[in-house]
Design a protein around this motif. Structure first.
Motif, PDB file in Angstrom:
ATOM      1  N   SER A  34      -3.133  -1.250  10.262  1.00 37.06           N
ATOM      2  CA  SER A  34      -4.267  -0.972   9.384  1.00 37.06           C
ATOM      3  C   SER A  34      -5.426  -1.918   9.667  1.00 37.06           C
ATOM      4  O   SER A  34      -6.590  -1.495   9.752  1.00 37.06           O
ATOM      5  CB  SER A  34      -3.831  -1.105   7.924  1.00 37.06           C
ATOM      6  N   ASP A  35      -5.132  -3.209   9.860  1.00 38.70           N
ATOM      7  CA  ASP A  35      -6.181  -4.191  10.134  1.00 38.70           C
ATOM      8  C   ASP A  35      -6.916  -3.892  11.440  1.00 38.70           C
ATOM      9  O   ASP A  35      -8.114  -4.166  11.562  1.00 38.70           O
ATOM     10  CB  ASP A  35      -5.589  -5.595  10.193  1.00 38.70           C
ATOM     11  N   PHE A  36      -6.188  -3.338  12.416  1.00 35.24           N
ATOM     12  CA  PHE A  36      -6.777  -3.042  13.723  1.00 35.24           C
ATOM     13  C   PHE A  36      -7.346  -1.625  13.799  1.00 35.24           C
ATOM     14  O   PHE A  36      -7.869  -1.228  14.838  1.00 35.24           O
ATOM     15  CB  PHE A  36      -5.724  -3.202  14.824  1.00 35.24           C
ATOM     16  N   ASN A  37      -7.251  -0.852  12.714  1.00 29.70           N
ATOM     17  CA  ASN A  37      -7.665   0.553  12.741  1.00 29.70           C
ATOM     18  C   ASN A  37      -6.963   1.298  13.883  1.00 29.70           C
ATOM     19  O   ASN A  37      -7.582   2.029  14.657  1.00 29.70           O
ATOM     20  CB  ASN A  37      -9.184   0.687  12.899  1.00 29.70           C
ATOM     21  N   HIS A  38      -5.650   1.086  13.965  1.00 30.98           N
ATOM     22  CA  HIS A  38      -4.868   1.676  15.052  1.00 30.98           C
ATOM     23  C   HIS A  38      -4.161   2.942  14.569  1.00 30.98           C
ATOM     24  O   HIS A  38      -3.468   2.917  13.555  1.00 30.98           O
ATOM     25  CB  HIS A  38      -3.834   0.675  15.567  1.00 30.98           C
ATOM     26  N   PRO A  39      -4.283   4.066  15.275  1.00 33.18           N
ATOM     27  CA  PRO A  39      -3.642   5.316  14.830  1.00 33.18           C
ATOM     28  C   PRO A  39      -2.128   5.262  14.959  1.00 33.18           C
ATOM     29  O   PRO A  39      -1.582   4.648  15.883  1.00 33.18           O
ATOM     30  CB  PRO A  39      -4.243   6.367  15.766  1.00 33.18           C
ATOM     31  N   LEU A  40      -1.450   5.932  14.028  1.00 32.00           N
ATOM     32  CA  LEU A  40       0.003   5.879  13.919  1.00 32.00           C
ATOM     33  C   LEU A  40       0.582   7.268  13.664  1.00 32.00           C
ATOM     34  O   LEU A  40       0.093   8.016  12.831  1.00 32.00           O
ATOM     35  CB  LEU A  40       0.403   4.948  12.769  1.00 32.00           C
ATOM     36  N   MET A  41       1.663   7.570  14.393  1.00 33.61           N
ATOM     37  CA  MET A  41       2.488   8.757  14.147  1.00 33.61           C
ATOM     38  C   MET A  41       3.830   8.250  13.628  1.00 33.61           C
ATOM     39  O   MET A  41       4.592   7.648  14.378  1.00 33.61           O
ATOM     40  CB  MET A  41       2.663   9.568  15.431  1.00 33.61           C
ATOM     41  N   LEU A  42       4.127   8.497  12.354  1.00 34.71           N
ATOM     42  CA  LEU A  42       5.318   7.942  11.703  1.00 34.71           C
ATOM     43  C   LEU A  42       6.311   9.058  11.388  1.00 34.71           C
ATOM     44  O   LEU A  42       5.943  10.087  10.830  1.00 34.71           O
ATOM     45  CB  LEU A  42       4.907   7.233  10.415  1.00 34.71           C
ATOM     46  N   THR A  43       7.584   8.839  11.739  1.00 32.22           N
ATOM     47  CA  THR A  43       8.657   9.776  11.411  1.00 32.22           C
ATOM     48  C   THR A  43       9.750   9.031  10.671  1.00 32.22           C
ATOM     49  O   THR A  43      10.178   7.954  11.098  1.00 32.22           O
ATOM     50  CB  THR A  43       9.248  10.408  12.682  1.00 32.22           C
ATOM     51  N   THR A  44      10.216   9.603   9.547  1.00 32.82           N
ATOM     52  CA  THR A  44      11.245   8.929   8.755  1.00 32.82           C
ATOM     53  C   THR A  44      11.964   9.925   7.871  1.00 32.82           C
ATOM     54  O   THR A  44      11.510  11.047   7.660  1.00 32.82           O
ATOM     55  CB  THR A  44      10.633   7.815   7.889  1.00 32.82           C
ATOM     56  N   ARG A  45      13.099   9.489   7.351  1.00 34.40           N
ATOM     57  CA  ARG A  45      13.767  10.179   6.251  1.00 34.40           C
ATOM     58  C   ARG A  45      14.129   9.172   5.166  1.00 34.40           C
ATOM     59  O   ARG A  45      14.894   9.486   4.266  1.00 34.40           O
ATOM     60  CB  ARG A  45      15.020  10.910   6.744  1.00 34.40           C
ATOM     61  N   GLY A  46      13.588   7.958   5.274  1.00 32.91           N
ATOM     62  CA  GLY A  46      13.906   6.892   4.335  1.00 32.91           C
ATOM     63  C   GLY A  46      12.947   6.852   3.153  1.00 32.91           C
ATOM     64  O   GLY A  46      11.726   6.828   3.324  1.00 32.91           O
ATOM     65  N   ALA A  47      13.501   6.804   1.950  1.00 33.28           N
ATOM     66  CA  ALA A  47      12.671   6.840   0.739  1.00 33.28           C
ATOM     67  C   ALA A  47      11.831   5.579   0.558  1.00 33.28           C
ATOM     68  O   ALA A  47      10.852   5.586  -0.193  1.00 33.28           O
ATOM     69  CB  ALA A  47      13.550   7.056  -0.486  1.00 33.28           C
ATOM     70  N   THR A  48      12.166   4.497   1.249  1.00 34.41           N
ATOM     71  CA  THR A  48      11.379   3.269   1.128  1.00 34.41           C
ATOM     72  C   THR A  48       9.955   3.466   1.625  1.00 34.41           C
ATOM     73  O   THR A  48       9.075   2.643   1.331  1.00 34.41           O
ATOM     74  CB  THR A  48      12.067   2.122   1.899  1.00 34.41           C
ATOM     75  N   VAL A  49       9.699   4.548   2.344  1.00 33.40           N
ATOM     76  CA  VAL A  49       8.334   4.823   2.791  1.00 33.40           C
ATOM     77  C   VAL A  49       7.378   4.907   1.603  1.00 33.40           C
ATOM     78  O   VAL A  49       6.185   4.562   1.717  1.00 33.40           O
ATOM     79  CB  VAL A  49       8.294   6.125   3.626  1.00 33.40           C
ATOM     80  N   LEU A  50       7.879   5.332   0.442  1.00 29.05           N
ATOM     81  CA  LEU A  50       7.018   5.462  -0.732  1.00 29.05           C
ATOM     82  C   LEU A  50       6.556   4.101  -1.248  1.00 29.05           C
ATOM     83  O   LEU A  50       5.542   4.018  -1.940  1.00 29.05           O
ATOM     84  CB  LEU A  50       7.736   6.241  -1.836  1.00 29.05           C
ATOM     85  N   ARG A  51       7.272   3.057  -0.922  1.00 34.46           N
ATOM     86  CA  ARG A  51       6.840   1.695  -1.293  1.00 34.46           C
ATOM     87  C   ARG A  51       5.488   1.379  -0.677  1.00 34.46           C
ATOM     88  O   ARG A  51       4.685   0.611  -1.245  1.00 34.46           O
ATOM     89  CB  ARG A  51       7.889   0.696  -0.802  1.00 34.46           C
ATOM     90  N   ASP A  52       5.214   1.954   0.495  1.00 36.85           N
ATOM     91  CA  ASP A  52       4.016   1.619   1.256  1.00 36.85           C
ATOM     92  C   ASP A  52       2.909   2.659   1.105  1.00 36.85           C
ATOM     93  O   ASP A  52       2.023   2.762   1.965  1.00 36.85           O
ATOM     94  CB  ASP A  52       4.377   1.454   2.737  1.00 36.85           C
ATOM     95  N   LEU A  53       2.937   3.407   0.004  1.00 33.46           N
ATOM     96  CA  LEU A  53       1.916   4.442  -0.199  1.00 33.46           C
ATOM     97  C   LEU A  53       0.505   3.877  -0.161  1.00 33.46           C
ATOM     98  O   LEU A  53      -0.427   4.551   0.288  1.00 33.46           O
ATOM     99  CB  LEU A  53       2.147   5.157  -1.531  1.00 33.46           C
TER     100      LEU A  53
END
Length: 367
Positions: free
Chosen positions: A165-184
């Motif tokens: 985020s600090d570097f404005n770097h694009p990201l393709m994220l794949t997951t099935r882990g519910a902890t992803v919602l922590r980082d909304l």
């Protein structure tokens, strides 16, 4: 259809270990190991206390965390893995053989002996600051899940996200882990700048089957909620109907896509089950333990999509399968996506925003 490749025999489970919510029951030697360990009865009828097999975590401090990829089958050229191994323990996981490079088993070791990279964010920042670095979307979650249970206490992925985020770097994220919602908060902010796409893997809607097949992954309805919460936060979400297992979960394809669309998914992807290296024997063993009446049907259905084998590693075929059954599965997918509006492309990621932030001690510009 007869299988053209016989499955190797797996070693018997360790009788002194008690397994709880594990996808594998045994730990066959890695394919690079010269020796194997086999458990055998010693003839003494002496009862031994069972020991619960717990997850062990070791630490790796890598010099580099960005992996370059040249496969024509994947839509990215570089990726990052905060963890090696995955506690979700999915019985079919194509990433299991990667533990062989550590001298560990693709079976129980893959899901119980996890390697964490707590310095991943700092190493990533150093790599992004190199003058020779050129920006391109970074993929995370392409091998093992960055939001597996261990992430809830280690927070490695959270720190990696902050760097991107600090570097404005694009990201393709794949997951099935519910902890992803922590980082909304971070994910939503990145999506607002055109820097993020998220894929949520959803293999089945049958909670009982998922509990057996993906023992430590979130339940199907939790993953539907994840899609809904991410979409409500303005994050582009793709449902990953993968792997689709012929004879076991492929009949759910339309229902999976429908539920994901209702939850807010914008696009969809599908990959028929593929079982490289040790995975074929491990998944066959799981089928015969958990679903003995359906094991042969499923294995033959997989072989029908892979030219009589359980895996086809050829580029162009390994992610698609071949033959009438594979063609029919992809046709069903295309028809459903058109009907549901899931046949759209995900928003393009913005690489033009990339800019390293000032490092500690840098002279700031006046303009």
């Amino acid at each position: 259809m007869e299988l053209s490749l016989p499955l190797p025999d797996l070693p018997a489970p360790n009788p002194s270990l008690r397994l709880r919510a594990r996808g594998s029951a045994t730990a066959p030697a890695g394919r690079f190991e010269p020796y194997a360990r086999v458990w055998d009865h010693d003839g003494w009828d002496i009862a031994e206390d069972e020991k619960l097999l717990r997850t062990e975590v070791s630490i790796e401090r890598p010099r580099s965390v960005i992996t370059r990829n040249q496969s024509p089958d994947v839509p990215f050229e570089r990726s990052l893995n905060p963890y090696r191994g995955c506690e979700h323990g999915c019985a079919y996981c194509f990433a299991r053989p990667s533990h062989g490079y550590l001298g560990l088993s693709a079976g129980l070791d893959f899901e119980t002996r996890i390697v964490a990279r707590p310095d991943a964010a700092e190493v990533l920042e150093r790599e992004l600051r190199r003058k020779a670095y050129t920006v391109a979307p970074l993929a995370i979650g392409t091998n093992t899940d960055p939001y597996q249970p261990l992430e809830a206490r280690m927070g490695i992925m959270r720190r990696v996200l902050q760097v991107l985020s600090d570097f404005n770097h694009p990201l393709m994220l794949t997951t099935r882990g519910a902890t992803v919602l922590r980082d909304l908060d971070l994910l939503s902010d990145m999506a607002g700048r055109g820097l993020l796409q998220v894929g949520i893997s959803l293999t089945t809607l049958d909670a009982t089957l998922a509990r057996k097949m993906e023992p430590r992954a979130p339940a199907p309805q939790t993953r539907i909620r994840m899609i809904r919460d991410l979409a409500r936060a303005g994050i582009p979400v793709r449902v990953m109907a993968a792997p689709m297992i012929p004879g076991l979960t492929d009949h759910e394809l339309e229902a999976i896509l429908t539920e994901a669309r209702r939850a807010g998914a914008r696009a969809a992807a599908i990959i028929p089950l593929r079982m490289p290296n040790e995975v074929a024997a491990l998944f066959a063993d799981w089928l015969r333990r958990e679903l003995p009446g359906r094991a042969d049907k499923v294995l033959k259905a997989v072989a029908a999509m892979r030219g009589g084998q359980l895996n086809d590693p050829r580029f162009g075929s390994r992610m698609q399968g071949e033959g009438v059954e594979a063609d029919l599965l992809h046709r069903r997918f295309e028809v459903s996506c058109r009907r549901l509006g899931l046949d759209r492309r995900m928003p393009e990621l913005d690489c033009r925003r990339f800019s390293p932030p000032p490092a500690a001690g840098d002279q700031l510009s006046l303009f």
